[in-house]
Scaffold this active site. Sequence first.
Site, PDB file in Angstrom:
ATOM      1  N   ASP A 128       0.844  -1.200   0.000  1.00  0.00           N
ATOM      2  CA  ASP A 128       0.000   0.000   0.000  1.00  0.00           C
ATOM      3  C   ASP A 128       0.875   1.244   0.000  1.00  0.00           C
ATOM      4  OD1 ASP A 128      -2.033  -1.710   0.174  1.00  0.00           O
ATOM      5  OD2 ASP A 128      -2.730  -1.116   2.173  1.00  0.00           O
ATOM      6  N   PHE A 147       2.190   1.948  -3.354  1.00  0.00           N
ATOM      7  CA  PHE A 147       1.084   2.403  -4.202  1.00  0.00           C
ATOM      8  C   PHE A 147       0.817   3.885  -3.938  1.00  0.00           C
ATOM      9  CE2 PHE A 147      -3.327   3.372  -5.093  1.00  0.00           C
ATOM     10  CZ  PHE A 147      -3.539   2.766  -6.314  1.00  0.00           C
ATOM     11  N   ASP A 148       0.700   4.237  -2.654  1.00  0.00           N
ATOM     12  CA  ASP A 148       0.387   5.628  -2.315  1.00  0.00           C
ATOM     13  C   ASP A 148       1.487   6.582  -2.766  1.00  0.00           C
ATOM     14  OD1 ASP A 148      -2.083   5.088  -1.291  1.00  0.00           O
ATOM     15  OD2 ASP A 148      -1.338   4.685   0.718  1.00  0.00           O
ATOM     16  N   SER A 150     -13.267   7.002   0.513  1.00  0.00           N
ATOM     17  CA  SER A 150     -12.048   6.472   1.143  1.00  0.00           C
ATOM     18  C   SER A 150     -11.468   7.569   2.038  1.00  0.00           C
ATOM     19  CB  SER A 150     -11.051   6.034   0.086  1.00  0.00           C
ATOM     20  OG  SER A 150     -10.566   7.163  -0.570  1.00  0.00           O
ATOM     21  N   GLU A 201      -9.210   5.322  16.002  1.00  0.00           N
ATOM     22  CA  GLU A 201      -9.607   3.907  15.881  1.00  0.00           C
ATOM     23  C   GLU A 201      -8.504   3.137  15.173  1.00  0.00           C
ATOM     24  OE1 GLU A 201     -13.251   3.881  13.659  1.00  0.00           O
ATOM     25  OE2 GLU A 201     -14.194   5.253  15.070  1.00  0.00           O
ATOM     26  N   ASP A 208      -7.281  -4.178   8.623  1.00  0.00           N
ATOM     27  CA  ASP A 208      -6.842  -4.467   7.256  1.00  0.00           C
ATOM     28  C   ASP A 208      -7.693  -5.579   6.663  1.00  0.00           C
ATOM     29  OD1 ASP A 208      -5.369  -4.199   5.023  1.00  0.00           O
ATOM     30  OD2 ASP A 208      -3.611  -5.281   5.750  1.00  0.00           O
ATOM     31  N   ARG A 223     -17.756  -2.388  -1.050  1.00  0.00           N
ATOM     32  CA  ARG A 223     -17.558  -0.993  -1.411  1.00  0.00           C
ATOM     33  C   ARG A 223     -17.599  -0.787  -2.931  1.00  0.00           C
ATOM     34  NH1 ARG A 223     -12.344   1.511  -1.421  1.00  0.00           N
ATOM     35  NH2 ARG A 223     -12.586   3.698  -1.954  1.00  0.00           N
ATOM     36  N   GLU A 274     -15.481  -3.303   8.752  1.00  0.00           N
ATOM     37  CA  GLU A 274     -14.437  -4.008   8.015  1.00  0.00           C
ATOM     38  C   GLU A 274     -14.548  -5.504   8.280  1.00  0.00           C
ATOM     39  OE1 GLU A 274     -12.741  -1.827   6.341  1.00  0.00           O
ATOM     40  OE2 GLU A 274     -10.842  -2.749   5.752  1.00  0.00           O
ATOM     41  N   TYR A 283     -17.743   0.394  12.354  1.00  0.00           N
ATOM     42  CA  TYR A 283     -17.191   1.692  12.777  1.00  0.00           C
ATOM     43  C   TYR A 283     -17.919   2.905  12.204  1.00  0.00           C
ATOM     44  CZ  TYR A 283     -14.720   0.593   8.415  1.00  0.00           C
ATOM     45  OH  TYR A 283     -14.411   0.212   7.144  1.00  0.00           O
ATOM     46  N   LYS A 327     -10.709  10.538  13.476  1.00  0.00           N
ATOM     47  CA  LYS A 327     -11.966  11.156  13.041  1.00  0.00           C
ATOM     48  C   LYS A 327     -12.349  12.285  13.999  1.00  0.00           C
ATOM     49  CE  LYS A 327     -13.598   6.633  11.500  1.00  0.00           C
ATOM     50  NZ  LYS A 327     -14.491   5.491  11.713  1.00  0.00           N
ATOM     51  N   LYS A 365      -0.925   5.590   8.131  1.00  0.00           N
ATOM     52  CA  LYS A 365      -0.555   4.214   7.768  1.00  0.00           C
ATOM     53  C   LYS A 365       0.794   3.872   8.389  1.00  0.00           C
ATOM     54  CE  LYS A 365      -3.170   2.959   3.990  1.00  0.00           C
ATOM     55  NZ  LYS A 365      -2.917   1.922   3.096  1.00  0.00           N
ATOM     56  N   CYS A 400      15.077 -31.348 -10.901  1.00  0.00           N
ATOM     57  CA  CYS A 400      14.501 -31.550  -9.569  1.00  0.00           C
ATOM     58  C   CYS A 400      15.617 -31.758  -8.540  1.00  0.00           C
ATOM     59  CB  CYS A 400      13.569 -32.752  -9.596  1.00  0.00           C
ATOM     60  SG  CYS A 400      12.930 -33.159  -7.965  1.00  0.00           S
ATOM     61  N   CYS A 408      15.254 -35.614  -7.295  1.00  0.00           N
ATOM     62  CA  CYS A 408      15.432 -36.810  -8.127  1.00  0.00           C
ATOM     63  C   CYS A 408      16.168 -36.533  -9.434  1.00  0.00           C
ATOM     64  CB  CYS A 408      14.082 -37.467  -8.413  1.00  0.00           C
ATOM     65  SG  CYS A 408      13.053 -36.512  -9.525  1.00  0.00           S
ATOM     66  N   CYS A 449       8.181 -30.976 -11.042  1.00  0.00           N
ATOM     67  CA  CYS A 449       8.927 -32.188 -11.344  1.00  0.00           C
ATOM     68  C   CYS A 449       7.884 -33.209 -11.813  1.00  0.00           C
ATOM     69  CB  CYS A 449       9.638 -32.694 -10.086  1.00  0.00           C
ATOM     70  SG  CYS A 449      10.232 -34.382 -10.319  1.00  0.00           S
ATOM     71  N   CYS A 471       9.914 -39.710  -7.639  1.00  0.00           N
ATOM     72  CA  CYS A 471      10.535 -38.609  -6.893  1.00  0.00           C
ATOM     73  C   CYS A 471      10.167 -38.749  -5.405  1.00  0.00           C
ATOM     74  CB  CYS A 471      10.035 -37.293  -7.483  1.00  0.00           C
ATOM     75  SG  CYS A 471      10.690 -35.851  -6.672  1.00  0.00           S
TER      76      CYS A 471
HETATM   77  S1  IVH Z   1     -13.880   5.047   8.412  1.00  0.00           S
HETATM   78  C1  IVH Z   1     -15.352   8.039   5.134  1.00  0.00           C
HETATM   79  N1  IVH Z   1     -12.711   3.528  10.200  1.00  0.00           N
HETATM   80  O1  IVH Z   1     -10.055   2.032   5.579  1.00  0.00           O
HETATM   81  C2  IVH Z   1     -14.428   7.122   5.809  1.00  0.00           C
HETATM   82  N2  IVH Z   1     -12.359   3.034   7.899  1.00  0.00           N
HETATM   83  O2  IVH Z   1      -8.837   3.967   3.720  1.00  0.00           O
HETATM   84  C3  IVH Z   1     -15.005   5.848   6.164  1.00  0.00           C
HETATM   85  N3  IVH Z   1     -10.951   1.067   7.526  1.00  0.00           N
HETATM   86  O3  IVH Z   1     -12.638   2.136   3.208  1.00  0.00           O
HETATM   87  C4  IVH Z   1     -14.042   4.889   6.704  1.00  0.00           C
HETATM   88  N4  IVH Z   1     -10.609   0.562   9.626  1.00  0.00           N
HETATM   89  O4  IVH Z   1     -12.272  -0.036   4.526  1.00  0.00           O
HETATM   90  C5  IVH Z   1     -12.896   3.769   8.889  1.00  0.00           C
HETATM   91  N5  IVH Z   1     -11.769   2.249  11.893  1.00  0.00           N
HETATM   92  C6  IVH Z   1     -11.964   2.475  10.597  1.00  0.00           C
HETATM   93  C7  IVH Z   1     -11.384   1.670   9.595  1.00  0.00           C
HETATM   94  C8  IVH Z   1     -11.608   1.992   8.256  1.00  0.00           C
HETATM   95  C9  IVH Z   1     -10.373   0.217   8.374  1.00  0.00           C
HETATM   96  C10 IVH Z   1     -10.838   0.989   6.056  1.00  0.00           C
HETATM   97  C11 IVH Z   1     -12.166   1.093   5.326  1.00  0.00           C
HETATM   98  C12 IVH Z   1     -12.029   2.295   4.449  1.00  0.00           C
HETATM   99  C13 IVH Z   1     -10.547   2.435   4.314  1.00  0.00           C
HETATM  100  C14 IVH Z   1     -10.179   3.858   4.019  1.00  0.00           C
END
Ligand code: IVH
Length: 671
Positions: free
Chosen positions: A34, A37-38, A83, A113, A117, A136, A173, A225, A288, A312, A407, A410, A425, A431
């Site tokens: 990840d 990727f980011d 996301s 929170e 994963d 999703r 999740e 959540y 949040k 992350k 192999c 063998c 093999c 074998c």
């Molecule tokens: S809140 C508008 N809370 O992370 C935001 N997401 O990168 C709603 N995830 O799509 C998500 N733990 O699949 C929230 N405690 C948590 C989470 C959580 C895992 C995942 C979720 C979300 C992704 C966002």
Amino acid sequence: MSPNEAKDKIQALTAELRQHTYNYYVLAMPTISDYDFDKKLEQLSALEKQFPEFADPESPTQVVGGDITKEFVTVKHRWPMLSLGNTYNEQELIDFDQRVRKAIGDNFEYVCELKFDGLSMSLTYENGKLARAVTRGDGTQGDDVTVNVRTIHSIPKKLAAGNYPDLFEIRGEVFMHLKAFERLNKERIDNGEVPYANPRNFASGTIKLQDSAEVARRPLDCFLYGLYTEKTLFKTHWESLEAVKNWGFHVNDHSRLCSNINSVLEFIDYWDKERFDLSYDIDGIVIKVNNYSQQQELGFTAKSPRWAISYKFKAERVETELLQVTYQVGRTGAVTPVANLKPVLLAGTTVKRATLHNADEITERLKLHEHDTVFVEKGGEIIPKIISVNLDKRKPDAKPIEYITHCPACGTPLLRTEGEAAWYCPNDEGCPPQIVGKMQHFIGRKAMNIDGLGDETIETLYRQEFIKHISDLYILHERADELKKLGRFGEKSINNMLDGIEKSKQMPFEKVLFGLGIRYVGETVAKKLVAHFKTIDNLMAATVEELIAAEEIGGRIAQSITEYFDDENHKQEIEKLKARGLQFVAEEKEVTFASDKLSGQSFIISGVFEKYSRDELKDLIEQNGGKILSSISAKLNYLVAGDNMGPAKLEKANKLNIPIISDEELLAMIS
Ligand code: IVH
């Protein structure tokens, strides 16, 4: 960078990120972390800002990501599933905090929170009952996977009486605990199937299965959540978490209220270290703003809320030396390379070995050289992975590692099927690790479960030339005196072993079939094959097309089965096993419904049913005089529809005015 270079780079990054998005969301098999990727996404975003004229309107920076699988009904989300913005260091979090404070002042709290994963899931409850579970997908619409989600024990199907609204959505999740992941992945390896790379992929692969019975076999869990209602019921997110906990939902206990960014940073610091002691994977922390009206004030960007962000964790990464690449040969003949490393401490454990997956990993992706210094990471994965090579430390005269051509056990030249990553093999008759592995699989708990016989005994009996094939076990009693003379086993253990072997002759056909160790024929597939074909003779005579017509049997499995039974040695072995008294015919189930009530009527069964497999329903129809058709036409009398039936079938049946009935209506026709 010149405009031309920028254009090329933007195009290349866009294509690469699209592929990664597809790998992640559709195939559930990501090939980069990840974090990487980011970073690539950030790089693309920066270039697009500088050279907006080259940005693709559908760029991965503009879409939430994801795709929709074909097999499930697509459902639009009432509230889009957005996301979160990602941060990777303290400074980015402090910047987030400043943006929040600029917008709403200093008087607010955060809820921290764990970031689980897994895969996000939206659950709709109507009058206290679980009505729908949707993935999703692309954020605006996802797959209706209700039948599969119903198998998750921690998700309530019906709530006890309470003060919840008639209609609400709750998001969370879905994930798999590490212990279950290890156990089930080992089973996959034992069955010759490709193991999942991590629990997240296992969970998302499971949720997308067509067979809910198989989903039920793979234990999933879910933390909730986020509550979504038409009218705002609570002032804060924290209050809503407390309430949904009381309504019966599984809410994680580690969430905390934090009054400022410093306590957020402390929370992050704590979990960065402690996360390895959890029974599930987390990949970061979600922060949040607690108060809903303050959340509203902050609002959203195109992709994510301004009131929340995720931090992350960096996967722990260490450097160590590659000592040697060794190779293991499994019972199916598949060769797996393993990197033997100079022991190094990583995330609390000493790492000595890492998976290398296949030849391409060594010669193409990593281009490994002898005694390379490598970076090893333990992210979500249990088994550490070599991420890359530290090229600065490579000795100038280091030789590239060449994948073996023969192999290691063998000496037979290895083969690779086109399109497959693994080398095999082919010497399954000669074998040693394959021969021993196959017999160990046969006697194993999930197959014939033979008492008095273990893996080590099999190894000894093979080395002492008592057994080479499964069928030799069943004439072992003729050599009891020789066994005694060997001096390795006492009389009692020999008797126990021979008793266990004799008793195993009563094991049902499905166990024998699984025990044969045909590639891709795991426990579930063996059951489906027995239910469909009834006898080994039918199964051996089946063509690829006939095999594919059976429930859950795809082309890859069908091919493997026909190849297995085309082999003369296998045919002879089956004949011997038959002659020695093993079960090769399905056990007769009591027919409770037999009648001619469906005579003259034709049926097609489609979709997934909660109580019955499709084969069971087919049997039921046939036992009551009905006929099963293979495609929808005007001749068809009834379509028996379960969940997740393909939309094309439904449309065709509706066009032809064919009555669509449920499994219960079918049963009512018979009873
Ligand atoms: S809140 C508008 N809370 O992370 C935001 N997401 O990168 C709603 N995830 O799509 C998500 N733990 O699949 C929230 N405690 C948590 C989470 C959580 C895992 C995942 C979720 C979300 C992704 C966002």
